[in-house]
Motif scaffolding. Sequence first.
Motif, PDB file in Angstrom:
ATOM      1  N   GLN A 187       0.816  -1.212   0.000  1.00  0.00           N
ATOM      2  CA  GLN A 187       0.000   0.000   0.000  1.00  0.00           C
ATOM      3  C   GLN A 187       0.851   1.264   0.000  1.00  0.00           C
ATOM      4  OE1 GLN A 187      -2.650  -0.308   3.341  1.00  0.00           O
ATOM      5  NE2 GLN A 187      -3.614  -2.163   2.599  1.00  0.00           N
ATOM      6  N   GLY A 188       2.143   1.118   0.215  1.00  0.00           N
ATOM      7  CA  GLY A 188       3.023   2.279   0.253  1.00  0.00           C
ATOM      8  C   GLY A 188       4.059   2.217  -0.846  1.00  0.00           C
ATOM      9  N   THR A 189       4.994   3.161  -0.814  1.00  0.00           N
ATOM     10  CA  THR A 189       6.060   3.234  -1.815  1.00  0.00           C
ATOM     11  C   THR A 189       7.143   2.213  -1.512  1.00  0.00           C
ATOM     12  OG1 THR A 189       5.652   5.583  -2.177  1.00  0.00           O
ATOM     13  CG2 THR A 189       7.801   4.731  -2.864  1.00  0.00           C
ATOM     14  N   LEU A 190       7.566   1.473  -2.531  1.00  0.00           N
ATOM     15  CA  LEU A 190       8.636   0.493  -2.407  1.00  0.00           C
ATOM     16  C   LEU A 190       9.907   1.073  -3.021  1.00  0.00           C
ATOM     17  CD1 LEU A 190       9.697  -2.414  -1.830  1.00  0.00           C
ATOM     18  CD2 LEU A 190       8.915  -3.004  -4.135  1.00  0.00           C
ATOM     19  N   VAL A 191      10.990   1.084  -2.253  1.00  0.00           N
ATOM     20  CA  VAL A 191      12.270   1.598  -2.729  1.00  0.00           C
ATOM     21  C   VAL A 191      13.191   0.423  -3.014  1.00  0.00           C
ATOM     22  CG1 VAL A 191      14.274   3.023  -2.204  1.00  0.00           C
ATOM     23  CG2 VAL A 191      11.999   3.724  -1.422  1.00  0.00           C
ATOM     24  N   ILE A 192      13.684   0.325  -4.249  1.00  0.00           N
ATOM     25  CA  ILE A 192      14.655  -0.696  -4.626  1.00  0.00           C
ATOM     26  C   ILE A 192      16.034  -0.042  -4.580  1.00  0.00           C
ATOM     27  CG2 ILE A 192      15.415  -2.281  -6.440  1.00  0.00           C
ATOM     28  CD1 ILE A 192      12.553  -2.415  -7.402  1.00  0.00           C
ATOM     29  N   ASP A 193      16.833  -0.465  -3.610  1.00  0.00           N
ATOM     30  CA  ASP A 193      18.139   0.158  -3.392  1.00  0.00           C
ATOM     31  C   ASP A 193      19.224  -0.392  -4.305  1.00  0.00           C
ATOM     32  OD1 ASP A 193      17.378   1.880  -1.227  1.00  0.00           O
ATOM     33  OD2 ASP A 193      17.273   0.114   0.047  1.00  0.00           O
ATOM     34  N   ALA A 194      19.169  -1.703  -4.600  1.00  0.00           N
ATOM     35  CA  ALA A 194      20.245  -2.299  -5.373  1.00  0.00           C
ATOM     36  C   ALA A 194      19.762  -3.561  -6.059  1.00  0.00           C
ATOM     37  CB  ALA A 194      21.431  -2.628  -4.468  1.00  0.00           C
ATOM     38  N   VAL A 195      20.354  -3.856  -7.213  1.00  0.00           N
ATOM     39  CA  VAL A 195      20.151  -5.114  -7.929  1.00  0.00           C
ATOM     40  C   VAL A 195      21.531  -5.655  -8.229  1.00  0.00           C
ATOM     41  CG1 VAL A 195      19.200  -6.245  -9.967  1.00  0.00           C
ATOM     42  CG2 VAL A 195      17.995  -4.305  -8.952  1.00  0.00           C
ATOM     43  N   SER A 197      24.303  -9.151  -9.131  1.00  0.00           N
ATOM     44  CA  SER A 197      24.483 -10.447  -9.761  1.00  0.00           C
ATOM     45  C   SER A 197      25.872 -10.957  -9.416  1.00  0.00           C
ATOM     46  CB  SER A 197      24.331 -10.339 -11.283  1.00  0.00           C
ATOM     47  OG  SER A 197      24.715 -11.565 -11.902  1.00  0.00           O
ATOM     48  N   SER A 198      25.976 -12.280  -9.261  1.00  0.00           N
ATOM     49  CA  SER A 198      27.286 -12.882  -8.977  1.00  0.00           C
ATOM     50  C   SER A 198      28.173 -12.914 -10.211  1.00  0.00           C
ATOM     51  CB  SER A 198      27.096 -14.305  -8.438  1.00  0.00           C
ATOM     52  OG  SER A 198      26.392 -15.101  -9.388  1.00  0.00           O
ATOM     53  N   ASP A 199      27.606 -12.682 -11.379  1.00  0.00           N
ATOM     54  CA  ASP A 199      28.361 -12.692 -12.638  1.00  0.00           C
ATOM     55  C   ASP A 199      28.461 -11.265 -13.161  1.00  0.00           C
ATOM     56  OD1 ASP A 199      29.374 -12.976 -15.218  1.00  0.00           O
ATOM     57  OD2 ASP A 199      28.327 -14.872 -15.548  1.00  0.00           O
ATOM     58  N   PRO A 200      29.676 -10.691 -13.232  1.00  0.00           N
ATOM     59  CA  PRO A 200      29.824  -9.307 -13.690  1.00  0.00           C
ATOM     60  C   PRO A 200      29.423  -9.094 -15.144  1.00  0.00           C
ATOM     61  CG  PRO A 200      31.973 -10.374 -13.488  1.00  0.00           C
ATOM     62  CD  PRO A 200      30.976 -11.304 -12.874  1.00  0.00           C
ATOM     63  N   ALA A 201      29.197 -10.184 -15.895  1.00  0.00           N
ATOM     64  CA  ALA A 201      28.790 -10.035 -17.292  1.00  0.00           C
ATOM     65  C   ALA A 201      27.343  -9.578 -17.410  1.00  0.00           C
ATOM     66  CB  ALA A 201      28.985 -11.354 -18.039  1.00  0.00           C
ATOM     67  N   PHE A 202      26.573  -9.719 -16.320  1.00  0.00           N
ATOM     68  CA  PHE A 202      25.173  -9.332 -16.352  1.00  0.00           C
ATOM     69  C   PHE A 202      25.007  -7.896 -15.867  1.00  0.00           C
ATOM     70  CE2 PHE A 202      24.861 -13.909 -16.337  1.00  0.00           C
ATOM     71  CZ  PHE A 202      23.775 -14.172 -17.149  1.00  0.00           C
ATOM     72  N   THR A 203      24.220  -7.139 -16.569  1.00  0.00           N
ATOM     73  CA  THR A 203      23.872  -5.781 -16.160  1.00  0.00           C
ATOM     74  C   THR A 203      22.355  -5.654 -16.133  1.00  0.00           C
ATOM     75  OG1 THR A 203      23.933  -4.956 -18.433  1.00  0.00           O
ATOM     76  CG2 THR A 203      25.982  -4.793 -17.137  1.00  0.00           C
ATOM     77  N   VAL A 204      21.877  -4.704 -15.341  1.00  0.00           N
ATOM     78  CA  VAL A 204      20.438  -4.508 -15.178  1.00  0.00           C
ATOM     79  C   VAL A 204      20.094  -3.056 -15.449  1.00  0.00           C
ATOM     80  CG1 VAL A 204      18.499  -4.642 -13.587  1.00  0.00           C
ATOM     81  CG2 VAL A 204      20.303  -6.360 -13.478  1.00  0.00           C
ATOM     82  N   GLN A 205      19.069  -2.824 -16.254  1.00  0.00           N
ATOM     83  CA  GLN A 205      18.551  -1.488 -16.524  1.00  0.00           C
ATOM     84  C   GLN A 205      17.052  -1.463 -16.236  1.00  0.00           C
ATOM     85  OE1 GLN A 205      20.292   1.191 -17.292  1.00  0.00           O
ATOM     86  NE2 GLN A 205      22.242   0.073 -17.351  1.00  0.00           N
ATOM     87  N   PRO A 206      16.487  -0.376 -15.703  1.00  0.00           N
ATOM     88  CA  PRO A 206      17.134   0.906 -15.410  1.00  0.00           C
ATOM     89  C   PRO A 206      17.985   0.856 -14.152  1.00  0.00           C
ATOM     90  CG  PRO A 206      14.857   0.937 -14.693  1.00  0.00           C
ATOM     91  CD  PRO A 206      15.046  -0.355 -15.402  1.00  0.00           C
ATOM     92  N   ALA A 207      18.783   1.888 -13.991  1.00  0.00           N
ATOM     93  CA  ALA A 207      19.678   1.950 -12.845  1.00  0.00           C
ATOM     94  C   ALA A 207      18.879   2.179 -11.567  1.00  0.00           C
ATOM     95  CB  ALA A 207      20.707   3.064 -13.031  1.00  0.00           C
ATOM     96  N   VAL A 208      19.380   1.694 -10.482  1.00  0.00           N
ATOM     97  CA  VAL A 208      18.771   1.896  -9.159  1.00  0.00           C
ATOM     98  C   VAL A 208      19.694   2.796  -8.339  1.00  0.00           C
ATOM     99  CG1 VAL A 208      17.524  -0.283  -9.194  1.00  0.00           C
ATOM    100  CG2 VAL A 208      19.872  -0.253  -8.356  1.00  0.00           C
ATOM    101  N   PRO A 209      19.183   3.419  -7.262  1.00  0.00           N
ATOM    102  CA  PRO A 209      17.874   3.201  -6.649  1.00  0.00           C
ATOM    103  C   PRO A 209      16.736   3.863  -7.415  1.00  0.00           C
ATOM    104  CG  PRO A 209      19.076   4.892  -5.464  1.00  0.00           C
ATOM    105  CD  PRO A 209      20.026   4.350  -6.479  1.00  0.00           C
ATOM    106  N   LEU A 210      15.547   3.289  -7.230  1.00  0.00           N
ATOM    107  CA  LEU A 210      14.329   3.859  -7.794  1.00  0.00           C
ATOM    108  C   LEU A 210      13.150   3.456  -6.917  1.00  0.00           C
ATOM    109  CD1 LEU A 210      12.769   1.301  -9.293  1.00  0.00           C
ATOM    110  CD2 LEU A 210      14.455   1.745 -11.058  1.00  0.00           C
ATOM    111  N   SER A 211      12.041   4.127  -7.093  1.00  0.00           N
ATOM    112  CA  SER A 211      10.871   3.905  -6.252  1.00  0.00           C
ATOM    113  C   SER A 211       9.691   3.435  -7.088  1.00  0.00           C
ATOM    114  CB  SER A 211      10.479   5.196  -5.516  1.00  0.00           C
ATOM    115  OG  SER A 211      11.526   5.634  -4.667  1.00  0.00           O
ATOM    116  N   LEU A 212       8.877   2.539  -6.501  1.00  0.00           N
ATOM    117  CA  LEU A 212       7.646   2.063  -7.127  1.00  0.00           C
ATOM    118  C   LEU A 212       6.476   2.439  -6.219  1.00  0.00           C
ATOM    119  CD1 LEU A 212       9.841   0.166  -8.493  1.00  0.00           C
ATOM    120  CD2 LEU A 212       7.987  -1.496  -8.728  1.00  0.00           C
ATOM    121  N   LEU A 213       5.496   3.126  -6.780  1.00  0.00           N
ATOM    122  CA  LEU A 213       4.298   3.455  -6.031  1.00  0.00           C
ATOM    123  C   LEU A 213       3.426   2.209  -5.864  1.00  0.00           C
ATOM    124  CD1 LEU A 213       3.389   6.849  -7.744  1.00  0.00           C
ATOM    125  CD2 LEU A 213       4.711   6.483  -5.640  1.00  0.00           C
ATOM    126  N   ALA A 214       2.419   2.291  -5.019  1.00  0.00           N
ATOM    127  CA  ALA A 214       1.518   1.162  -4.804  1.00  0.00           C
ATOM    128  C   ALA A 214       0.909   0.703  -6.122  1.00  0.00           C
ATOM    129  CB  ALA A 214       0.420   1.550  -3.813  1.00  0.00           C
TER     130      ALA A 214
END
Length: 222
Positions: A187-195, A197-214
Amino acid sequence: VSYNAKAGSLFAGSQDTAMWRSPDNGASWVRKNNGFPFVQFRRIASDPLTGLVYCATNNGLFRSTNNGDLWTKLTSLPVTNVAALLVSHLGHVYVADGSPGNAAVLRSTDDGNTWQQLVTGLSGDRITCFAESEEGMLFAGGISGTVYRSRRPIDAVFFQSTSALAFGNVGVNTTATRDVSIRNTGQGTLVIDAVTSSDPAFTVQPAVPLSLLANEVRVFTV
């Protein structure tokens, strides 16, 4: 006292170990003790989604699937003396062990059939009550007088990956991507601080931190 919104019934436990149900907001009451041994009632809570009713006692946790007509002890719970009880807005059940010196908090996401003990950081404080805020934060009151708050909204994250991140064979100097969606079901805002991976070949987009509303969904590309 607890109100079962699905059935429109009010429940109350009395000191003489009687469970009472009212169909008319307290104007009249019917005793509903079928299935209870001699116990001390601690807390009553109802599932807002299914209408299941739970009762915490000094002799375990009891559940009714028929609006209190019959109560059954949940032997799956490894706690006998249940001091605190809460059913979240998603129907997940939280209980606290009332045994002296025990700060255990457990959660069930399947109507009390299985349980997971939570890592809490309660410093050995025995929990006596729970509350959930409008933002979905869990508060716990300890016997020491300390109030604890969860670091994020409870039951907040739903993970879904239709491709199961199966990359298959990826050639040299080529790039393969897969999408993973995260939904904030709290019901509230969720903050994703970090994503990470154990393998440096993997990258994740979009960059974090970011927030998700309910109820917001964000798609990450891996």
